[in-house]
Design a protein around this motif. Structure first.
Motif, PDB file in Angstrom:
ATOM      1  N   ASP A  98     -15.770  21.006  17.276  1.00  0.00           N
ATOM      2  CA  ASP A  98     -16.666  21.586  16.275  1.00  0.00           C
ATOM      3  C   ASP A  98     -17.322  22.884  16.744  1.00  0.00           C
ATOM      4  N   GLY A 107     -11.722  27.647  12.659  1.00  0.00           N
ATOM      5  CA  GLY A 107     -10.613  26.901  12.067  1.00  0.00           C
ATOM      6  C   GLY A 107      -9.290  27.189  12.753  1.00  0.00           C
ATOM      7  N   GLY A 108      -9.029  28.477  12.971  1.00  0.00           N
ATOM      8  CA  GLY A 108      -7.765  28.842  13.578  1.00  0.00           C
ATOM      9  C   GLY A 108      -7.654  28.375  15.024  1.00  0.00           C
ATOM     10  N   GLU A 109      -8.780  28.382  15.710  1.00  0.00           N
ATOM     11  CA  GLU A 109      -8.765  27.914  17.094  1.00  0.00           C
ATOM     12  C   GLU A 109      -8.458  26.424  17.153  1.00  0.00           C
ATOM     13  N   ILE A 155     -21.050  33.183  23.795  1.00  0.00           N
ATOM     14  CA  ILE A 155     -20.040  33.598  22.820  1.00  0.00           C
ATOM     15  C   ILE A 155     -20.720  34.393  21.724  1.00  0.00           C
ATOM     16  N   ALA A 169     -20.478  35.796  18.384  1.00  0.00           N
ATOM     17  CA  ALA A 169     -19.617  35.672  17.203  1.00  0.00           C
ATOM     18  C   ALA A 169     -19.766  36.857  16.261  1.00  0.00           C
ATOM     19  N   ALA A 223      -8.945  38.671  12.571  1.00  0.00           N
ATOM     20  CA  ALA A 223      -8.115  37.722  13.316  1.00  0.00           C
ATOM     21  C   ALA A 223      -8.831  36.381  13.445  1.00  0.00           C
ATOM     22  N   SER A 224      -8.099  35.402  13.930  1.00  0.00           N
ATOM     23  CA  SER A 224      -8.689  34.093  14.168  1.00  0.00           C
ATOM     24  C   SER A 224      -9.803  34.220  15.208  1.00  0.00           C
ATOM     25  N   SER A 226     -12.641  35.859  14.708  1.00  0.00           N
ATOM     26  CA  SER A 226     -13.333  37.150  14.657  1.00  0.00           C
ATOM     27  C   SER A 226     -14.719  37.043  14.023  1.00  0.00           C
ATOM     28  N   LYS A 259     -15.449  35.427  10.748  1.00  0.00           N
ATOM     29  CA  LYS A 259     -15.515  35.349   9.285  1.00  0.00           C
ATOM     30  C   LYS A 259     -16.332  34.140   8.823  1.00  0.00           C
ATOM     31  N   GLN A 300     -13.742  25.895   4.903  1.00  0.00           N
ATOM     32  CA  GLN A 300     -12.433  26.019   5.539  1.00  0.00           C
ATOM     33  C   GLN A 300     -11.841  24.638   5.826  1.00  0.00           C
ATOM     34  N   GLU A 333     -11.216  30.988   3.554  1.00  0.00           N
ATOM     35  CA  GLU A 333      -9.795  30.678   3.653  1.00  0.00           C
ATOM     36  C   GLU A 333      -9.360  29.726   2.530  1.00  0.00           C
ATOM     37  N   HIS A 357      -6.719  35.346   5.499  1.00  0.00           N
ATOM     38  CA  HIS A 357      -5.729  35.965   6.374  1.00  0.00           C
ATOM     39  C   HIS A 357      -4.546  36.465   5.588  1.00  0.00           C
TER      40      HIS A 357
HETATM   41  N1  LIG Z   1     -20.620  25.909  17.126  1.00  0.00           N
HETATM   42  C1  LIG Z   1     -20.053  26.838  17.903  1.00  0.00           C
HETATM   43  N2  LIG Z   1     -20.320  26.891  19.215  1.00  0.00           N
HETATM   44  C2  LIG Z   1     -19.769  27.820  20.001  1.00  0.00           C
HETATM   45  N3  LIG Z   1     -18.908  28.741  19.578  1.00  0.00           N
HETATM   46  C3  LIG Z   1     -18.593  28.748  18.271  1.00  0.00           C
HETATM   47  C4  LIG Z   1     -19.132  27.804  17.378  1.00  0.00           C
HETATM   48  N4  LIG Z   1     -18.631  28.059  16.143  1.00  0.00           N
HETATM   49  C5  LIG Z   1     -17.811  29.107  16.274  1.00  0.00           C
HETATM   50  N5  LIG Z   1     -17.778  29.550  17.559  1.00  0.00           N
HETATM   51  C6  LIG Z   1     -17.012  30.679  18.077  1.00  0.00           C
HETATM   52  O1  LIG Z   1     -17.395  31.851  17.406  1.00  0.00           O
HETATM   53  C7  LIG Z   1     -16.282  32.705  17.160  1.00  0.00           C
HETATM   54  C8  LIG Z   1     -16.208  33.020  15.671  1.00  0.00           C
HETATM   55  O2  LIG Z   1     -15.925  31.846  14.954  1.00  0.00           O
HETATM   56  P1  LIG Z   1     -15.645  31.847  13.383  1.00  0.00           P
HETATM   57  O3  LIG Z   1     -15.519  30.419  12.957  1.00  0.00           O
HETATM   58  O4  LIG Z   1     -16.636  32.676  12.696  1.00  0.00           O
HETATM   59  O5  LIG Z   1     -14.222  32.559  13.337  1.00  0.00           O
HETATM   60  P2  LIG Z   1     -13.328  32.824  12.082  1.00  0.00           P
HETATM   61  O6  LIG Z   1     -13.265  34.286  11.883  1.00  0.00           O
HETATM   62  O7  LIG Z   1     -13.749  32.005  10.935  1.00  0.00           O
HETATM   63  O8  LIG Z   1     -11.922  32.326  12.619  1.00  0.00           O
HETATM   64  P3  LIG Z   1     -10.767  31.531  11.846  1.00  0.00           P
HETATM   65  O9  LIG Z   1     -10.005  32.501  11.050  1.00  0.00           O
HETATM   66  O10 LIG Z   1      -9.948  31.000  12.975  1.00  0.00           O
HETATM   67  O11 LIG Z   1     -11.425  30.475  11.038  1.00  0.00           O
HETATM   68  C9  LIG Z   1     -15.072  31.944  17.663  1.00  0.00           C
HETATM   69  O12 LIG Z   1     -14.695  32.462  18.901  1.00  0.00           O
HETATM   70  C10 LIG Z   1     -15.545  30.527  17.820  1.00  0.00           C
HETATM   71  O13 LIG Z   1     -14.924  29.917  18.901  1.00  0.00           O
END
Ligand SMILES: Nc1ncnc2c1ncn2[C@@H]1O[C@H](COP(=O)(O)OP(=O)(O)OP(=O)(O)O)[C@@H](O)[C@H]1O
Ligand SMILES: Nc1ncnc2c1ncn2[C@@H]1O[C@H](COP(=O)(O)OP(=O)(O)OP(=O)(O)O)[C@@H](O)[C@H]1O
Ligand SMILES: [Mg+2]
Ligand SMILES: [Mg+2]
Lengths: 291, 228, 228, 291
Positions: free
Chosen positions: B136, B140-142, C15, C17, C36-37, C39, C41, C86, C163, C195
């Motif tokens: 959590d 999502g992509g990760e 991290i 974000a 990107a994944s 990034s 969003k 998502q 997404e 995406h």
């Molecule tokens: N609760 C959390 N604790 C620590 N890191 C987090 C948490 N939630 C998200 N992150 C990190 O923050 C960064 C951005 O996450 P985010 O979910 O916004 O990406 P995203 O653009 O939606 O990606 P995707 O397209 O894969 O869904 C990522 O590197 C993610 O690992």
């Protein structure tokens, strides 16, 4: 199972315990409470029974001597019986004085008209249960006129003690079952909360035993900890209560045996472990049913 | 490797997810399964790792009829099949590292083996730096990439990927699918359910297209022209 | 409608974000969020319905600073925001109908209203015939469409779609995004993280692109040319 | 809250109960067991106390008359005391005969030397607690030589009865708390299993109270059902046990009062409801904390 796997399963269980802190705590609370209640019941039943036995043990047999009896020989015969704990000679004068005192009569008048009472022995049995047999045997001794005891009271008390023992046993069995239910339902609830995880493990190719082991260890841990907590609460609490009762209600002597306490503690911890493991097994079975 | 013979799957309430599907996949083959939403792609894959049994017909994987498999042999089948689940199915109380490692624990791999292979696949999907995160805490992509890593880590002879790029951006998507193709070329059978026409077009591999549970197209190499 | 001013979000373990994001969206605007994944969003969208509070900066929705919102006002904000999550987040013990209806129950809609509007949106996403199914009886794409239906049903002034077409085939995807655009044209503000380059290219709407938490591109109309 | 919403929340709760069948069943099992145990404890304490009181109630006061006493007047004065239940005249001959019998003496010899015992009244108090006061008042009556009763035994029994009452109360309070813990932890576990749902509801814009209501109703339902099940198990079980004891241990008379049973049943059901609702509230709070 290879050592490697065993190690993994144990570490798996341990980390699940830590990470599910809230739920582990909740389960342990429930188990402790259940076992504590069981312990309280065991102690109550035990004390009630001990109390009844104590009362019965206070009853003595009065062995009246015939006019021509040889006191020393009768005493020897009485003492020869291994079921007899103590024998005390009561001369008829002492008996009359006791009678007069108890009934609030004037002893001097009474003794002036002649003492109608016989000399006697007071006999204390080792086990209250033997009182009837001892009285019968005493009457066989030459020189004994009669062996009397408060028959009604004694049989009442003995019956009561046996009744309490039986009722206590039944209650403890019922409560034991209830505790098992409580513990296993509680553990089942914790597993329910993680049923998705069980499914995922299955889909990744874990065998049922591979999934079970960590849950069993967890259940064992929760049960054992619950048992330890229950013991830790119960024994000092009981000791305190017992001393409180002893000092305020002097005539009630609560059982204060170290052996009983140790046995109870060990019993609770073992039950906790057993029920914890069983609870996990039962709780998991449902989710392991579907492949 | 996989023989699906006249298979039908009916869910309760008269939902016919698959009807008379006949498909055969060789060892080392790579195939896309395409089709509209609800056309039966996931159902088809679920048959192979026995999350589901067919209502009719036979599913034979590696010489064994999957529905005849005794219960205790099912885990053995699943260890030979790496699955990228459409909904990821990661263990929530385990870190990325542990989630991926779990697939190795299950087969009784040694600690050394684990410490060797887990970082490798995490590197492969670009998550080496998130090994200690819990699901959590991931995007999502990760999460999807963790699921892919878990499916790959024990190099199973059969790989089923259900929409493995649904949450990934085009660049990573292409990399992942390229990776799957490379794996297939090294002898692993790979089935990949997808909607991504870009990718299907780019790869020019075998395409099986489903429409309402019926195979309407099965070409050795092809694009996505009528996949929808 | 939405003013994101110099917003940064840092998760534990360093991290980052989002970093210094400045974005403004008018009422009735439609915008794609690409990147990107990982990034940022989803993080950006989570700020708006206050699943998350920014580490720095302000998020102002409909004139209210979201982080200043007292706890009991948060539900009121969320009722004005329809979200397509998502990961769907459907209530597992409720049917499709009930899941969609729940968004109306929350705002205290009448039974009549519910019986009028729920079938309407289910029709819109093509799930009218699966109203009585539970989420785990649906395909991935069907679940996603239930989530879309729930976000639409109470016609919120603000719609966030994270997404929304990740599990949908190209035809349905295009229909759904077209639907979102139509909704925007009728006055709803719509942000759509995606995406899918096809769709971004097809729509020619505003595109905000993120790279590692930084807005690298924000164009009134555009394709996906450098979205990755 | 609008009627519409209320209706919705109730139907919501009801369908959650039905759909979470397994978990609802588990929770109800746990709650029933907890309340049953509590009930058993209440009944045990109640019976023990009643038993002690009964024993104490069997004690009589012997009011010895002076030589010149006017029997009728003394009797009138004794009966005038509203704390007195019964008064019986015992002529000295009867008293002597009783004495002889009890001590196994030859009555004729004894009576020949003259009866040293006085005439007396045997007085039964309404409440054993009053025995001391009645004896004191009796001694004030002209013509009364002495008022005697088995002081030691009576005070023992009374002290015991009071001790049991107190201990019972303490035990019931402790057990009540334990039950509350069990019930609330159990319900907390059921909520834990559904924490994701709570989060989803929050994200869709449900207020905390909107989320709480169905859970409260569910907790109330589980608690109440648990209470009803406990009552349904306990009362017939107790009635059976009581009749068994009555017929086998004739001298113990278990309390068989309809009022007590009704009160206990209502009490258990109310406690179940209350604890169910409280448990839900407490259990939910954690998950509602985060907005
Ligand atoms: N609760 C959390 N604790 C620590 N890191 C987090 C948490 N939630 C998200 N992150 C990190 O923050 C960064 C951005 O996450 P985010 O979910 O916004 O990406 P995203 O653009 O939606 O990606 P995707 O397209 O894969 O869904 C990522 O590197 C993610 O690992
Ligand atoms: N457990 C179930 N019970 C009833 N119907 C089901 C169940 N699982 C799937 N279905 C139905 O079977 C059909 C095929 O589902 P499947 O998951 O195979 O579709 P899919 O091709 O994977 O779709 P998507 O691309 O949306 O994931 C759908 O109509 C779905 O609603
Ligand atoms: Mg699918
Ligand atoms: Mg995201």
């Amino acid at each position: 199972m290879r050592l490697n796997t065993a190690q993994f399963l144990i570490s798996q269980a341990w980390s699940a315990i830590l990470r599910n802190g809230a739920i582990t705590g909740a389960a342990i609370t429930n188990i402790s409470v259940a076992l504590c209640v069981l312990g309280v019941f065991v102690l109550t039943a035990y004390n009630l029974q001990a109390q009844a036995m104590q009362q019965a043990a206070a009853v003595e047999i009065t062995v009246d001597l015939a006019k021509d009896a040889k006191r020393a020989e009768v005493e020897k015969s009485l003492r020869a019986n291994e079921r007899v704990k103590a024998v005390r000679f009561v001369p008829k004068a002492e008996a009359l004085e006791g009678l007069a005192q108890r009934w609030g009569l004037d002893f001097s008048t009474l003794s002036r008209v002649g003492n109608p009472l016989p000399d006697a022995f007071r006999v204390v049995p080792v086990k209250p249960d033997d009182i009837e047999a001892i009285a019968e045997q005493a009457e066989q001794i030459p020189g004994v006129a009669e062996a009397r005891y408060a028959q009604q009271t004694t049989t009442k008390l003995l019956k009561l003690a046996r009744g309490i023992k039986l009722a206590g046993l039944v209650a403890v069995i019922i409560l034991g079952t209830a505790s098992l239910l409580l513990v296993s339902v509680t553990i089942r609830l914790t597993i329910y909360a993680r049923r998705r995880e069980v499914r995922i493990m299955q889909l990744v190719g874990a065998t049922n035993w591979f999934i079970r082991w960590p849950f069993l260890l967890e259940g064992w841990f929760q049960g054992t900890t619950g048992g330890i907590v229950a013991t830790a609460l119960l024994l000092p609490g009981y000791a305190y209560l017992a001393s409180l009762i002893s000092s305020n209600l002097g005539f009630i002597r609560p059982v204060q045996s170290t052996e009983l306490m140790v046995a109870l503690g060990i019993g609770l911890v073992l039950m906790g472990s057993l029920f914890g493991v069983l609870g996990s097994l039962i709780g998991l079975q449902r989710y392991l049913q579907e492949v | 490797m996989i023989h699906i013979q006249d298979v039908s799957v009916a869910y309760p309430k008269g939902i016919q997810a698959l009807s008379g599907v006949d498909l055969h996949f060789e060892r080392g083959e790579f195939a896309f399964i395409t089709g509209a939403s609800g056309s039966g792609k996931s159902t088809l894959l679920q048959l192979i790792y026995r999350e589901l049994e067919p209502t009719r017909g036979q599913v034979i994987v590696d010489g064994h009829d999957v529905s005849q498999l005794p219960r205790h042999r099912v885990p053995l089948l699943r260890r030979k099949v790496g699955v990228v689940f459409q909904d990821f199915r990661l263990l929530p109380m385990q870190t990325v590292w542990e989630n991926v490692g779990f697939a190795l624990d299950v087969i009784g791999a040694t600690k050394r083996d684990k410490h060797h292979r887990v970082p490798l696949v995490l590197e492969l999907v670009g998550l080496a730096d998130r090994a200690d995160a819990y699901p959590d805490q991931l995007s999502g992509g990760e999460q999807q990439r963790v699921c892919i890593a878990r499916a790959l880590v024990n190099t199973p002879p059969l790989l089923l990927a259900d929409e493995p790029t649904g949450n990934l951006d085009p660049v990573i998507s292409l990399n992942i699918v390229q990776l799957l193709c490379d794996i297939a070329d090294r002898g692993t059978t790979v089935l990949c359910a997808t909607h991504d026409t870009h990718i299907v077009d780019a790869m020019q591999r075998r395409v099986v297209a489903l429409v309402q549970g019926v195979v309407v197209r099965d070409e050795k190499t092809g694009g996505s022209y009528d996949a929808a």
